[in-house]
Design a protein around this motif. Structure first.
Motif, PDB file in Angstrom:
ATOM      1  N   PRO A 183       0.840  -1.203   0.000  1.00 20.66           N
ATOM      2  CA  PRO A 183       0.000   0.000   0.000  1.00 20.66           C
ATOM      3  C   PRO A 183       0.876   1.254   0.000  1.00 20.66           C
ATOM      4  N   PRO A 184       0.363   2.367  -0.490  1.00 22.98           N
ATOM      5  CA  PRO A 184       1.182   3.582  -0.491  1.00 22.98           C
ATOM      6  C   PRO A 184       1.421   4.082   0.934  1.00 22.98           C
ATOM      7  N   LEU A 185       2.568   4.692   1.128  1.00 19.59           N
ATOM      8  CA  LEU A 185       2.867   5.319   2.418  1.00 19.59           C
ATOM      9  C   LEU A 185       3.069   6.812   2.148  1.00 19.59           C
ATOM     10  N   GLY A 186       2.265   7.629   2.797  1.00 23.91           N
ATOM     11  CA  GLY A 186       2.351   9.084   2.564  1.00 23.91           C
ATOM     12  C   GLY A 186       3.741   9.619   2.914  1.00 23.91           C
ATOM     13  N   ASP A 187       4.286  10.433   2.030  1.00 25.80           N
ATOM     14  CA  ASP A 187       5.643  10.948   2.231  1.00 25.80           C
ATOM     15  C   ASP A 187       5.709  11.920   3.416  1.00 25.80           C
ATOM     16  N   VAL A 188       4.783  12.870   3.445  1.00 29.40           N
ATOM     17  CA  VAL A 188       4.783  13.846   4.548  1.00 29.40           C
ATOM     18  C   VAL A 188       4.431  13.123   5.851  1.00 29.40           C
ATOM     19  N   PHE A 189       3.514  12.187   5.745  1.00 33.22           N
ATOM     20  CA  PHE A 189       3.121  11.397   6.911  1.00 33.22           C
ATOM     21  C   PHE A 189       4.337  10.650   7.485  1.00 33.22           C
ATOM     22  N   ALA A 190       5.119  10.037   6.589  1.00 30.11           N
ATOM     23  CA  ALA A 190       6.280   9.265   7.055  1.00 30.11           C
ATOM     24  C   ALA A 190       7.376  10.187   7.596  1.00 30.11           C
ATOM     25  N   ALA A 191       7.661  11.267   6.851  1.00 28.42           N
ATOM     26  CA  ALA A 191       8.765  12.152   7.259  1.00 28.42           C
ATOM     27  C   ALA A 191       8.424  12.921   8.533  1.00 28.42           C
ATOM     28  N   ASN A 192       7.183  13.354   8.667  1.00 28.22           N
ATOM     29  CA  ASN A 192       6.843  14.222   9.796  1.00 28.22           C
ATOM     30  C   ASN A 192       6.249  13.472  10.971  1.00 28.22           C
ATOM     31  N   PHE A 193       5.721  12.286  10.716  1.00 27.00           N
ATOM     32  CA  PHE A 193       5.098  11.603  11.848  1.00 27.00           C
ATOM     33  C   PHE A 193       5.474  10.126  12.003  1.00 27.00           C
ATOM     34  N   PHE A 194       5.149   9.327  10.994  1.00 30.87           N
ATOM     35  CA  PHE A 194       5.197   7.875  11.198  1.00 30.87           C
ATOM     36  C   PHE A 194       6.627   7.348  11.410  1.00 30.87           C
ATOM     37  N   GLY A 195       7.595   7.916  10.703  1.00 28.65           N
ATOM     38  CA  GLY A 195       8.989   7.482  10.884  1.00 28.65           C
ATOM     39  C   GLY A 195       9.423   7.682  12.333  1.00 28.65           C
ATOM     40  N   HIS A 196       9.076   8.839  12.890  1.00 30.90           N
ATOM     41  CA  HIS A 196       9.392   9.109  14.296  1.00 30.90           C
ATOM     42  C   HIS A 196       8.615   8.180  15.227  1.00 30.90           C
ATOM     43  N   TYR A 197       7.368   7.943  14.832  1.00 31.11           N
ATOM     44  CA  TYR A 197       6.529   7.062  15.658  1.00 31.11           C
ATOM     45  C   TYR A 197       7.202   5.697  15.808  1.00 31.11           C
ATOM     46  N   LEU A 198       7.686   5.171  14.679  1.00 32.79           N
ATOM     47  CA  LEU A 198       8.355   3.864  14.725  1.00 32.79           C
ATOM     48  C   LEU A 198       9.645   3.946  15.539  1.00 32.79           C
ATOM     49  N   LEU A 199      10.412   4.994  15.307  1.00 31.69           N
ATOM     50  CA  LEU A 199      11.670   5.142  16.050  1.00 31.69           C
ATOM     51  C   LEU A 199      11.385   5.234  17.552  1.00 31.69           C
ATOM     52  N   GLY A 200      10.318   5.952  17.908  1.00 29.30           N
ATOM     53  CA  GLY A 200       9.933   6.076  19.321  1.00 29.30           C
ATOM     54  C   GLY A 200       9.637   4.708  19.918  1.00 29.30           C
ATOM     55  N   HIS A 201       8.929   3.888  19.141  1.00 33.41           N
ATOM     56  CA  HIS A 201       8.593   2.549  19.640  1.00 33.41           C
ATOM     57  C   HIS A 201       9.869   1.709  19.827  1.00 33.41           C
ATOM     58  N   TYR A 202      10.737   1.741  18.818  1.00 30.92           N
ATOM     59  CA  TYR A 202      11.928   0.877  18.897  1.00 30.92           C
ATOM     60  C   TYR A 202      12.921   1.346  19.965  1.00 30.92           C
ATOM     61  N   THR A 203      12.928   2.649  20.249  1.00 26.20           N
ATOM     62  CA  THR A 203      13.907   3.140  21.228  1.00 26.20           C
ATOM     63  C   THR A 203      13.306   3.241  22.638  1.00 26.20           C
ATOM     64  N   ALA A 204      12.005   2.938  22.763  1.00 22.72           N
ATOM     65  CA  ALA A 204      11.370   3.055  24.085  1.00 22.72           C
ATOM     66  C   ALA A 204      12.104   2.243  25.171  1.00 22.72           C
ATOM     67  N   PRO A 205      12.576   1.015  24.864  1.00 21.13           N
ATOM     68  CA  PRO A 205      13.298   0.290  25.934  1.00 21.13           C
ATOM     69  C   PRO A 205      14.559   1.033  26.391  1.00 21.13           C
ATOM     70  N   LEU A 206      15.220   1.732  25.464  1.00 24.58           N
ATOM     71  CA  LEU A 206      16.409   2.502  25.868  1.00 24.58           C
ATOM     72  C   LEU A 206      16.010   3.704  26.726  1.00 24.58           C
ATOM     73  N   LEU A 207      14.806   4.232  26.472  1.00 20.17           N
ATOM     74  CA  LEU A 207      14.324   5.382  27.250  1.00 20.17           C
ATOM     75  C   LEU A 207      13.856   4.954  28.639  1.00 20.17           C
ATOM     76  N   ALA A 208      13.518   3.675  28.771  1.00 18.81           N
ATOM     77  CA  ALA A 208      13.065   3.177  30.077  1.00 18.81           C
ATOM     78  C   ALA A 208      14.252   2.767  30.944  1.00 18.81           C
ATOM     79  N   ARG A 209      15.329   2.320  30.290  1.00 16.41           N
ATOM     80  CA  ARG A 209      16.485   1.798  31.019  1.00 16.41           C
ATOM     81  C   ARG A 209      17.138   2.873  31.892  1.00 16.41           C
ATOM     82  N   TYR A 210      17.478   2.561  33.091  1.00 15.71           N
ATOM     83  CA  TYR A 210      18.113   3.459  34.076  1.00 15.71           C
ATOM     84  C   TYR A 210      17.205   4.627  34.474  1.00 15.71           C
ATOM     85  N   HIS A 211      15.897   4.516  34.210  1.00 20.73           N
ATOM     86  CA  HIS A 211      15.005   5.616  34.566  1.00 20.73           C
ATOM     87  C   HIS A 211      13.974   5.186  35.601  1.00 20.73           C
ATOM     88  N   SER A 212      13.345   6.187  36.213  1.00 16.08           N
ATOM     89  CA  SER A 212      12.322   5.922  37.225  1.00 16.08           C
ATOM     90  C   SER A 212      11.289   7.034  37.145  1.00 16.08           C
TER      91      SER A 212
END
Ligand SMILES: NC(=O)c1ccc[n+]([C@@H]2O[C@H](COP(=O)([O-])OP(=O)(O)OC[C@H]3O[C@@H](n4cnc5c(N)ncnc54)[C@H](OP(=O)(O)O)[C@@H]3O)[C@@H](O)[C@H]2O)c1
Length: 440
Positions: A183-212
């Motif tokens: 399916p098509p993936l919107g360019d502005v959607f990916a650049a401005n939102f969805f790409g970050h959304y995915l990165l946020g999900h994948y890096t969430a464990p690093l953001l949780a580590r050593y935090h409280s």
């Protein structure tokens, strides 16, 4: 020059990632963060600044510019306090990653590299983005500048957007070299939102580590004043038919950041933030910021128009616009403040005023400050009957009502549902194609 191998232990290191760090605001955030970190954090703490760019050449150039900024800042201090330069310069480390937000595999590779190479992340600043504007309506500009210069140079109605832009195919060709259906993936959607959304999900464990709960990992999303309610159509989540895809992406950013704190979105935010019951206190927090209006290359202009833009921005600031920091360094104020503020300060402010959107503002002489910003359907803090600010309101602002707030929350929840669904769909497609990057 210290290298990352000399970097401190996670306890002494403050790890910040900035996307799109090679120009405009990204670079401004990097420079300002270095300055404020060195001024506000104890000598025992070091800053590990991770910059993402679309290629290595840009990454090298960015690190070089940030190093030069650091060197200059330290040299200025050296004249007042001899010997301090070496001490301060040794507290900042740089790392670079390649990231193209319109390529999901590339986002996964970037996250994998972070997981393999950094012990934790304290803050990620989702700054990169595109305007996708292809021109301006000159007649409208002339009219706007004559009739309402401050308003129209803040919430500009004369930008013309590209419509229907899609990314390059995400899946590689099949064995026979044939294009695989996707399916098509919107360019502005990916650049401005969805790409970050995915990165946020994948890096969430690093953001949780050593935090409280006293010190949460933070996702800071760079929004905009151009985040109008009317620009987002819920039947077109990727803004493929939208004539204002940039504005739609920024509205989605507002909706999702603000509603990420509501119990009604918990099932989705828990999945997104890879939150586990065993470590409830470490759930990262999502914050929303915006830089006001700054002169950057987001709207590509020739040399003469660029100079006119800066002149116009300075003039409207002198006329009293609080939303014209003009320079990227000043525009970075709210993002850097959110990155460095104590958790207790942020929690207390939200307790008092509600969850909100933190903007970079200045007085007419350019003295910067952080200013809470009104959101359509949420007001300044989602509090019915809250005191209205007199200045800085968008021409589309409406006073907060119970009904408006309910709709805002429901729309936010719907966006969360859709984004989680879309994430899982794309992850499955990449897995089925045998190209997904292992994340565990
Ligand atoms: N300037 C303003 O007045 C203003 C106002 C409100 C909000 N903002 C927001 O501030 C953020 C930064 O904008 P800016 O004004 O600094 O614009 P900019 O100077 O054009 O910077 C945009 C950055 O994003 C990167 N980028 C673009 N597409 C990307 C992709 N597909 N993958 C990875 N990186 C990508 C660019 O990299 P390349 O150099 O490789 O293209 C560049 O580093 C944006 O989110 C924008 O919406 C800006």
């Amino acid at each position: 020059m210290p290298t990352l191998q000399d970097a401190p232990t996670p306890d002494d290191g403050f790890y910040v990632l900035i996307t799109g760090a090679n120009s405009g605001l990204g670079l401004g955030i990097g420079c300002r963060l270095i300055d404020e970190f060195l001024h506000s954090r104890p000598q025992s703490q070091s800053l590990i600044l991770i910059v993402t760019t679309r290629d290595k050449r840009k990454g090298d150039a960015t690190v070089k510019q940030l190093r030069a900024h650091l060197h200059k800042a330290c040299q200025n201090l050296e004249t007042k306090l001899p010997g301090i330069r070496m001490l301060l310069e040794g507290r900042v480390f740089f790392r670079q990653e390649i990231l193209d937000l319109t390529n999901i595999l590339n986002v996964q590779r970037c996250a994998r590299s972070l997981k393999d190479n950094v012990p934790k992340l304290d803050v990620v600043i989702f700054n990169a983005g595109i305007g996708a504007w292809v021109g301006m309506d000159w007649l409208q500009i002339a009219w706007c500048i004559l009739t309402s210069p401050v308003t129209s140079l803040t919430w500009a109605p004369f930008k013309i957007s590209g419509v229907g832009w899609v990314t390059k195919p995400q899946l590689p060709p099949g064995k026979d070299g044939a294009k695989v259906e996707e399916p098509p993936l919107g360019d502005v959607f990916a650049a401005n939102f969805f790409g970050h959304y995915l990165l946020g999900h994948y890096t969430a464990p690093l953001l949780a580590r050593y935090h409280s709960s006293e010190n949460r990992g933070r996702i800071i999303w760079v929004g905009s004043l151009d985040a109008y309610e009317h620009s987002l159509d819920l039947n077109d989540f990727q803004y493929l038919t939208s004539e204002a895809p940039y504005e739609a992406s920024k509205r989605m950013t507002d909706l999702m950041c603000i509603t990420s704190t509501l119990p009604s979105t918990d099932p989705h935010t828990d999945a997104f933030l890879a939150y586990t019951e065993e470590k409830p206190a470490a759930k990262p927090r999502i914050y929303l910021a915006h830089p006001g209006i700054c002169g950057t290359s987001i709207f590509p202009l020739n040399f003469i128009l660029d100079a006119c833009m800066y002149a116009a921005f300075f003039i409207v600031r002198l006329l009293g616009s609080q939303w014209h920091p003009v320079t990227a360094y000043k525009g970075a104020t709210s993002m850097v403040w959110l990155a460095l503020a104590k958790q207790s300060t942020l929690d207390a402010m939200e307790e008092r005023e509600g969850v909100g959107k933190w903007g970079s503002a200045t007085d007419r002489w350019g003295e910067e400050r952080v200013e809470r910003t009104e959101i359509e359907g949420w007001g300044w803090g989602g509090v019915l009957g809250e005191r209205k600010k007199k200045y800085g309101r968008s021409p589309f602002a409406k006073d907060l009502t119970e009904q408006g707030k309910r709709e805002f929350e429901e729309t936010g929840k719907k966006c969360w549902e859709e984004m989680e669904k879309l994430r899982l769909e794309w992850e499955k497609r990449l897995e089925d194609a045998g190209v997904a990057v292992e994340m565990e």
